[in-house]
Design a protein around this motif. Structure first.
Motif, mmCIF file in Angstrom:
data_model
loop_
_atom_site.group_PDB
_atom_site.id
_atom_site.type_symbol
_atom_site.label_atom_id
_atom_site.label_comp_id
_atom_site.label_asym_id
_atom_site.label_seq_id
_atom_site.Cartn_x
_atom_site.Cartn_y
_atom_site.Cartn_z
ATOM 1 N N ALA A 154 3.728 1.522 -1.793
ATOM 2 C CA ALA A 154 5.184 1.388 -2.660
ATOM 3 C C ALA A 154 4.977 2.615 -3.512
ATOM 4 O O ALA A 154 6.116 3.111 -3.864
ATOM 5 C CB ALA A 154 4.817 0.279 -3.651
ATOM 6 N N ARG A 155 3.906 3.215 -4.021
ATOM 7 C CA ARG A 155 3.776 4.243 -4.711
ATOM 8 C C ARG A 155 4.290 5.511 -3.628
ATOM 9 O O ARG A 155 4.955 6.347 -4.479
ATOM 10 C CB ARG A 155 2.216 4.633 -5.145
ATOM 11 N N SER A 188 0.603 -1.210 -0.087
ATOM 12 C CA SER A 188 -0.086 0.015 -0.107
ATOM 13 C C SER A 188 0.831 1.225 0.030
ATOM 14 O O SER A 188 0.211 2.416 -0.404
ATOM 15 C CB SER A 188 -0.956 0.106 1.331
ATOM 16 N N ASP A 224 8.038 5.539 -3.893
ATOM 17 C CA ASP A 224 8.499 5.722 -5.233
ATOM 18 C C ASP A 224 8.444 7.339 -5.480
ATOM 19 O O ASP A 224 9.426 7.833 -5.917
ATOM 20 C CB ASP A 224 7.737 5.013 -6.243
ATOM 21 N N GLN A 225 7.527 7.835 -4.839
ATOM 22 C CA GLN A 225 7.392 9.368 -5.141
ATOM 23 C C GLN A 225 8.318 9.987 -4.443
ATOM 24 O O GLN A 225 9.059 11.017 -4.711
ATOM 25 C CB GLN A 225 6.091 9.800 -4.532
ATOM 26 N N THR A 281 -1.157 10.576 -2.783
ATOM 27 C CA THR A 281 -0.536 9.449 -3.654
ATOM 28 C C THR A 281 -1.077 8.230 -2.700
ATOM 29 O O THR A 281 -1.593 7.113 -3.352
ATOM 30 C CB THR A 281 0.905 9.484 -3.254
ATOM 31 N N TYR A 282 -1.288 8.403 -1.464
ATOM 32 C CA TYR A 282 -1.685 6.882 -0.477
ATOM 33 C C TYR A 282 -3.193 6.607 -0.946
ATOM 34 O O TYR A 282 -3.665 5.772 -0.796
ATOM 35 C CB TYR A 282 -1.218 7.438 1.086
#
Length: 258
Positions: A159-160, A157, A163-164, A181-182
């Motif tokens: 990962a994005r 949950s 990455d950001q 983003t979350y």
């Protein structure tokens, strides 16, 4: 690239190692009990006590305990800073639980706090032996008995979000941006992130910036003011404060060492 920082404690029965961020492909037959905690995100492929290789994406604050006899293969194109403790017998049998498989937990704030303190001590020109032994015992104590407690927040949950941060750490970031983003509001994002990683979003961002600054100091001749701005610190003294707080040395001292 700095060498592996290593120190033996408790009469040589325990070896503490600070493994740097670097590409690697390694197989460890686990001839000693090992405890390890990730200090930064690491991605690659591994096989735990089998020939089946699977992708992994490991966050900071993941505590792993591997007993003797469990073979671990791991490979990563970039690696990640990692604190590893190897315990010889009979020390391990006295202090560690008897298990037959590798166990781990994520979002372990205490493990991450101890690992960062041991990193500071290992990087020191003259490591404090007593302080290292106290940290090592605290580290061992984390295996009793909650290491197998289920994670409350699914790793995928975030990962994005990770990455950001990895892509934009040199820019100003807000809780609102990361929460968007979350996919939840800022209060839930702050709670879930801190629980999952063991650091607040701000503390994690500072750690990512600190790691980037360390690599630039090690590998380039850029002046420290430029490195500070390139890695997202407001100015050189801001970067210096982070180095003194988390590494117990100034950026200039770090450069002269490495």
């Amino acid at each position: 690239m700095p060498d592996v920082m290593s120190q033996r404690v408790f009469g040589g029965n325990v070896c503490l190692q600070l493994l740097p961020r670097a590409a690697y492909s390694a197989r460890d037959a686990a001839q000693s009990q090992t405890l390890g905690v990730t200090l930064e995100r690491q991605q690659g492929v591994h096989a735990i006590d089998s020939d089946r290789r699977v992708d992994f994406d490991t966050w900071p604050g993941v505590l792993a305990y591997t007993p003797i006899g469990v073979e671990v293969f791991s490979e990563s194109a970039s690696g990640g800073e990692y604190l590893l403790m190897r315990l010889d017998e009979p020390f391990a049998s006295e202090y560690l639980p008897a298990v037959t498989h590798r166990v781990q937990s994520s979002g372990n704030r205490r493990a991450l706090t101890l690992a960062r303190e041991m990193r500071r001590l290992l990087l020191a020109a003259q490591p404090d032996q007593l302080a290292l032994e106290q940290c090592a015992l605290g580290f061992v104590g984390l295996t009793q008995p909650t290491i197998e407690a289920p994670d409350k927040v699914a790793p995928a949950s975030f990962a994005r979000v990770l990455d950001q941060i990895a892509e934009q750490f040199h820019q100003p970031l807000t809780l609102e941006q990361l929460a968007d983003t979350y996919g939840h509001n800022v209060l839930r994002f702050l709670r879930d992130f801190t629980q999952a990683i063991g650091l607040t979003p701000h503390a994690y961002l500072v750690e990512v910036r600190l790691q980037a600054a360390r690599r630039m100091i090690e590998r380039t001749d850029l002046n420290l003011a430029s490195i500070a701005l390139d890695t997202g610190f407001a100015h050189q003294s801001h970067m210096g404060s982070a180095f003194r707080k988390y590494l117990a040395m100034t950026p200039s001292q770090y450069r002269s060492r490495f």
